[in-house]
Every structure is written in structure tokens, then in C-alpha cells.
Write a protein that holds these residues in place. Structure first.
Motif, short mmCIF file in Angstrom:
data_model
loop_
_atom_site.label_atom_id
_atom_site.label_comp_id
_atom_site.label_asym_id
_atom_site.label_seq_id
_atom_site.Cartn_x
_atom_site.Cartn_y
_atom_site.Cartn_z
N THR A 254 -6.27 -30.29 -7.38
CA THR A 254 -7.41 -31.21 -7.24
C THR A 254 -6.93 -32.65 -6.99
O THR A 254 -7.55 -33.39 -6.24
N GLY A 255 -5.80 -33.02 -7.63
CA GLY A 255 -5.24 -34.35 -7.38
C GLY A 255 -4.80 -34.51 -5.94
O GLY A 255 -5.03 -35.56 -5.31
N VAL A 258 -7.80 -35.05 -3.74
CA VAL A 258 -8.27 -36.44 -3.74
C VAL A 258 -7.48 -37.27 -2.74
O VAL A 258 -8.04 -38.05 -1.96
N SER A 275 -13.02 -36.89 -6.07
CA SER A 275 -12.45 -37.61 -7.21
C SER A 275 -13.07 -37.18 -8.53
O SER A 275 -12.38 -37.01 -9.54
N TYR A 278 -11.74 -33.97 -9.75
CA TYR A 278 -10.42 -34.10 -10.36
C TYR A 278 -10.51 -34.41 -11.85
O TYR A 278 -9.66 -33.99 -12.64
N THR A 279 -11.55 -35.14 -12.25
CA THR A 279 -11.71 -35.52 -13.65
C THR A 279 -12.66 -34.61 -14.41
O THR A 279 -12.93 -34.87 -15.59
#
Length: 317
Positions: A254-255, A258, A275, A278-279
Motif C-alpha cells: 500500500t505504501g 501511494v 493514501s 495506507y493508513t
């Protein structure tokens, strides 16, 4: 004394989650459900590790810390998104934005370090099984966690203090659903050269060290596994690493998404969506990955769930 910058800016504007009023209740319920599942899932992992003496090992000690970090990272971003959706107000105070930047940096980086420590734990367990209990003693594990936390606190504090020195003009819109250090630096109207150098340096060092640690650990593990004569032994080793590899792939995947999204697309909304994934997504999925793929964790969770009704019955009596 409140935090102030050179231009006296009191608040920033975050990107609206959706411009369609009909979708707002649906998205509010969606993000609230994701947040509650994340909190409950990771809390169960922590309680299972605490309550089951069989899980009092370095691997599950690191896992419980990873779950706590996931709770903290989700709490840093999702509640503010829920408030903005419900209030139809996209503003965030200057102090609130700096606070969000600081804690996102601390917990996102700490998660990366914890994944590296878990990889090192698997490396020692597989490549040096006879010395495992001597090397991975409780003192070393606690020291590694404390060192990782201190490094990330100092790193996040440096970034936050550097942002504090920036001046902002009329463009105060952050093209994300939460405050992120790179995007805040982009909207500054003062010189950001030192900030950018610090970001590149910190990313290379504090991001590169965990990645290199994970790659080194699994290179050694694969090399050790290939030397094993039995297929059963190889399968057992890979099964013990499967959950961790899945979590690592999800977090860094996922990072990477982004980074690729911000580099290839001109749409700020697409970047914002990636983004927020990702979190949110790795933190929600980690408990499921470890509970579904790990026999010991599944057993500990069953014991924990069976104790909950008894607890409430005793309280009622």
C-alpha cells in the motif's frame, strides 16, 4: 503557549471525502465500521497475548506491540475524518495539523521498525534455533522496542519543528483527508529546501534500515530452508513466516501504491484515496491475517472468547 507560524495561520482545509451529500452517511458508516473493527481486532490480539502464557514469546511480544501501534495510527486519522464528514467542515486547526503530522510519522515509522524486528525474530528462530532463547531474551526485546520508539519520536519531532518554521500564504488546502508532512510542505510559501532534504534523508535512513533488515532476514531464512532435506521441514518453516510475510506485503504494498499514485496521476483525489488506504487497510487486516493463518493465535483467541461470557456472568452475580 500555542503553536504559531510566521504568518499566523490558524487552520488548514483538508480535502472533502465526497462532494455527494447522499454518499456522506454511507461513507461515515463505512469508516466508523473500519475503525471499530480495527480497534476490536487489534485489542483482541493484545488481550490474547497477555492472557495466554503460551504466547509469552518474542514473536507475540512484537505482535502485540504491532497491534497497539495499529490502534494508535488508526486513531490518529480516522476520528478526524469522521468528524469532518459529520460536521461538513473540512478545517483542521494549525496545532491539530502539526499534532497529526507528528503522530502519523511516529506510528507509521514504528510499524515499519516492528515488522523488521519480527523478521529478525524469525531469522534467529530458524537459522539459530539452539541460541534463540539466549539471543532473543526479554531484555533485548524490550530494548529494541524502546530504541525503535525513541528513534521515531526524534525523527517525527525534527519534521514537526521544521514545519513549524514554515510560512503559509493564501493556499491552505491540503489535498489529502488528513495532514501529511510532504503535502503541508508543498503548500508553504517559504523556502522548503531544508525540509525536503530532511525528508529524503530520513526516508532513506529510517525507511531503508527496516526494509534492508527484512530483506536480509528472509534471504538468510530462504538460504537455510533450501538446505533442509525434508519437504515437511521446509513447509513448517514457511508456514511460520506466512503471516508476517502477508503483513509486510500489505504494509509496503500500500505504501508503494501511494508513491506510484502520486508519481503517475495528476488527480489529487486518487492520491488521497490511496493514501487513506495506507493508513487504514493494513491496520484493519493485520489481526485477521494473524488470527486466520496462525494456529497458536486462533487457539488463544478461542480461549479468550470463551472467558468473556464467564466474566460477565461473574460480574452479574
Amino acid at each position: 503557549m500555542g503553536l504559531r507560524n510566521n504568518t499566523g495561520v490558524s487552520e488548514f482545509l483538508l480535502m472533502e471525502v465526497t462532494e455527494d451529500p447522499k454518499l456522506k452517511p454511507l461513507l461515515f458508516v463505512l469508516f466508523l465500521s473500519i475503525y471499530l473493527v480495527t480497534i476490536l481486532g487489534n485489542l483482541l490480539i493484545i488481550l490474547a497475548v497477555i492472557c495466554d502464557s503460551h504466547l509469552h514469546t518474542p514473536m507475540y511480544f512484537f505482535l502485540s506491540n504491532l497491534s497497539f501501534t495499529d490502534i494508535c495510527l488508526s486513531t490518529t486519522t480516522i476520528p478526524k475524518m469522521l468528524v469532518n464528514i459529520q460536521a461538513e467542515d473540512q478545517s483542521i486547526t494549525y496545532t491539530g495539523c502539526l499534532t497529526q503530522i507528528y503522530f502519523i510519522l511516529v506510528f507509521a515509522s514504528l510499524e515499519s521498525f516492528l515488522l523488521a524486528l519480527m523478521a529478525y525474530d524469525r531469522y534467529v528462530a530458524i537459522c539459530h534455533p539452539l541460541r534463540y532463547t539466549v539471543i532473543m531474551n526479554s531484555h533485548l526485546c524490550g530494548l529494541l522496542i524502546l530504541l525503535s520508539l525513541c528513534i521515531n519520536i526524534v525523527d517525527a519531532l525534527m519534521h514537526s519543528l521544521m514545519v513549524l518554521q514554515l510560512s503559509f500564504c493564501t493556499d491552505l488546502e491540503i489535498p489529502l483527508f488528513f495532514c501529511e508532512v510532504v503535502q503541508v510542505i508543498k503548500i508553504a510559501c517559504s523556502d522548503t529546501l531544508i525540509n525536503n532534504i530532511l525528508i529524503y534523508f530520513a526516508t532513506s535512513v529510517f525507511g531503508g534500515i527496516p526494509v534492508c533488515g527484512i530483506i536480509f532476514s528472509y534471504t538468510q531464512i530462504v538460504s537455510s530452508v533450501l538446505r533442509m532435506p525434508s519437504a515437511g521441514g521446509k513447509y513448517k518453516v514457511f508456514s511460520t513466516c506466512g503471516s508476517h510475510l502477508s503483513v509486510v506485503s500489505l504494509f509496503y504494498g500500500t505504501g508503494l501504491g501511494v508513491y506510484i499514485s502520486s508519481a503517475l496521476t495528476s488527480s489529487s483525489r486518487n492520491t488521497a484515496v490511496v493514501s487513506v488506504m495506507y493508513t487504514i487497510v493494513p491496520q484493519m487486516m493485520n489481526p485477521f491475517i494473524y488470527s486466520l493463518r496462525n494456529r497458536d493465535m486462533k487457539g488463544a483467541l478461542r480461549k479468550l472468547m470463551s472467558k468473556i461470557p464467564l466474566f460477565f456472568q461473574e460480574r452479574a452475580v
